[in-house]
Scaffold this active site. Sequence first.
Site, PDB file in Angstrom:
ATOM      1  N   GLU A 393       0.837  -1.210   0.000  1.00 21.58           N
ATOM      2  CA  GLU A 393       0.000   0.000   0.000  1.00 21.58           C
ATOM      3  C   GLU A 393       0.870   1.258   0.000  1.00 21.58           C
ATOM      4  O   GLU A 393       0.507   2.266  -0.616  1.00 21.58           O
ATOM      5  CB  GLU A 393      -0.964  -0.001   1.194  1.00 21.58           C
ATOM      6  CG  GLU A 393      -1.912  -1.193   1.253  1.00 21.58           C
ATOM      7  CD  GLU A 393      -2.718  -1.422  -0.020  1.00 21.58           C
ATOM      8  OE1 GLU A 393      -2.900  -0.466  -0.804  1.00 21.58           O
ATOM      9  OE2 GLU A 393      -3.130  -2.580  -0.253  1.00 21.58           O
ATOM     10  N   HIS A 396       1.669   2.219  -3.478  1.00 21.65           N
ATOM     11  CA  HIS A 396       0.604   3.009  -4.111  1.00 21.65           C
ATOM     12  C   HIS A 396       0.639   4.451  -3.614  1.00 21.65           C
ATOM     13  O   HIS A 396       0.514   5.395  -4.392  1.00 21.65           O
ATOM     14  CB  HIS A 396      -0.769   2.417  -3.778  1.00 21.65           C
ATOM     15  CG  HIS A 396      -1.065   1.130  -4.464  1.00 21.65           C
ATOM     16  ND1 HIS A 396      -0.905   0.953  -5.815  1.00 21.65           N
ATOM     17  CD2 HIS A 396      -1.536  -0.058  -3.994  1.00 21.65           C
ATOM     18  CE1 HIS A 396      -1.264  -0.291  -6.137  1.00 21.65           C
ATOM     19  NE2 HIS A 396      -1.642  -0.915  -5.046  1.00 21.65           N
ATOM     20  N   HIS A 399       3.506   6.430  -4.941  1.00 19.95           N
ATOM     21  CA  HIS A 399       3.232   6.690  -6.367  1.00 19.95           C
ATOM     22  C   HIS A 399       2.335   7.935  -6.467  1.00 19.95           C
ATOM     23  O   HIS A 399       2.610   8.868  -7.234  1.00 19.95           O
ATOM     24  CB  HIS A 399       2.537   5.452  -6.946  1.00 19.95           C
ATOM     25  CG  HIS A 399       2.435   5.419  -8.441  1.00 19.95           C
ATOM     26  ND1 HIS A 399       1.705   4.472  -9.103  1.00 19.95           N
ATOM     27  CD2 HIS A 399       2.959   6.217  -9.404  1.00 19.95           C
ATOM     28  CE1 HIS A 399       1.791   4.677 -10.421  1.00 19.95           C
ATOM     29  NE2 HIS A 399       2.546   5.729 -10.615  1.00 19.95           N
TER      30      HIS A 399
HETATM   31 ZN   LIG Z   1      -2.487  -2.876  -5.005  1.00 21.93          ZN
END
Ligand SMILES: [Zn+2]
Length: 601
Positions: A393, A396, A399
């Site tokens: 996570e 993500h 990102h």
């Molecule tokens: Zn994912």
Amino acid sequence: MTSKGLKTRDKIDPKYKWNIEAMISDESRIDSDLQKIRKQADSFAAKYAGHLGDSAGTLYDAFAASDSIMRKLEKIYVYAHMRRDEDNSNSLYQGMTDKAMAVIAYVSAATSFFTPELLSIKRSTLLGFIEENPKLKTYEFVILNALRQKKHILGKKEEAVMAQMGEITGATNDIFTMLNNADIKFADAVDSKGRSHPVTHGSYIKHMESKDRVLRESAYNSMYDAYKNLINAISSAYNYNTKTDVVTSRIRKFASSREAALSGDNIPGAVYDNLVSVVNENLPAMHRYVELRKKLLGLDKMYMYDMYVPLIKIPNKKISFEEGLDIMREALKPLGRDYINKMNKGISQGWIDVYENKGKTSGAYSFGCYDSYPYILLNYTDTLKDVFTIIHEMGHSMHSKYTRDAQPYVYGSHSIFTAETASTVNESLLMNYLLSKETEPRMRKYLLNMYLEEFRTTLFRQTMFAEFEDITHKAIEAGQVLTGDWMCDQYQALNDKYYGPAVERDDTIRCEWARIPHFYNAFYVYKYATGYSAATAISSRILTEGKAAAADYIDFLSTGESDYPIELLKIAGVDMSSPEPIRKAMDKFNELLDEFEGMVG
Ligand SMILES: [Zn+2]
């Protein structure tokens, strides 16, 4: 999951709760803000409908106004959604989420003229506008992407018919969902002591991981007997679902249903074909792994229900949240100081909601909007698996962080194709870090097995699914009707090909296709396999080439949706239009398998 003994949210130490107050501090204004947004959408339509082509300035203003409306609305929706996830029994936030959803629907309707009208403007005019007004450069990619898809958009009348038909074409998915969740009944499974265990979609995988082989076999038969009982209805639903894909793609003038599905992300068909062919070339390695499994389990005959039971047992070791964070920081060091600093700052700002509480949404996610922290919801339970979840996570969230720091709102999110790469790179770095310092043989074997299983379930299994979808769609395109028997035969052949001679054939696994909900969203699962390959190639590159490769990767994280996924991944040094990244991933699998075989063989 039982809620007995769980703390209520107010009993959780604030330092383990996300700092959602940083997002919206005064909830009393939300209702009036939503009203304002509705009005803005009305005036947006009044001002710009029919006028987008008037001038470069008008077009820019319309883009900017649309972004500003969506940006405010998204913030309220995301806030309400996350508040609801804190405690689903709190009706205040359920209500707020519903209200935000209603405004989203309202705004979408009010602004739905935008894309069709944009596409009614001549290409040369649009390109001229961009030349004329440098501010429009920001929207150049959006405009070019819309123009690229223009040839698949029909006339006004036809689009209106298609929109009405849309209410019907989703039926096959609904029918399958009803069969799969409401009508299907699984008999209880019975273990070696004669005790019975309920079989559900959720408990099935637990039974498959059980050491009790009698239970495994019983749960397996219970699962597939239920699908055999419904096989005609499910085959019919799937046949028409596939037919819908094919017919729609023809109406929209695509060469095939696959091309239609891949065109949203502008993915060349070669990406799909490379995946399938390179994985096929490497099936002997998969067979070697399956053979090894059989040997380690000490079985004369191995069946598909023996495929999930862990091969190596280790004592349960608790890893506190703080220890988990420390492991993550060490594992991600190869990404460089900037990444670690940004991440640490985020953790101290309150990105993460750590522990379970009464009513909290289960599982884990990274969520947020352009104007918020990239929050992380966890249900941390002190296991190694949880450490993998945080780092996934966090991939993500970082990102999102890099993207939002660098990109305008319009490119501030990610396609699935690139998003799962960012999370999986982190997982891969964690695995490599743990392996690099683990010398205790048992633990090392455990990690290797865990890694190999990920390859099996993500890369091999999803590619097998991708191959199945390709076969069924091509059959419909050739004028065939998909019958249950034919599909079971196709699936059996794929299963034999992927798992190899070490697995006994039965007349059960051939029905597995019938229980895969993802098949009703065709040509999607291949992204798991390509994302995993890209991530494996990127993490290998970072670990071998060091700083320069890490810097390329950070550049990639900062690009959001400012170009097509394949182009963006090239920035990180992987070209998914070539077979190379899949080959690199396969090399890694072979390398892991060699070591594992050497240790246990
Ligand atoms: Zn994912």
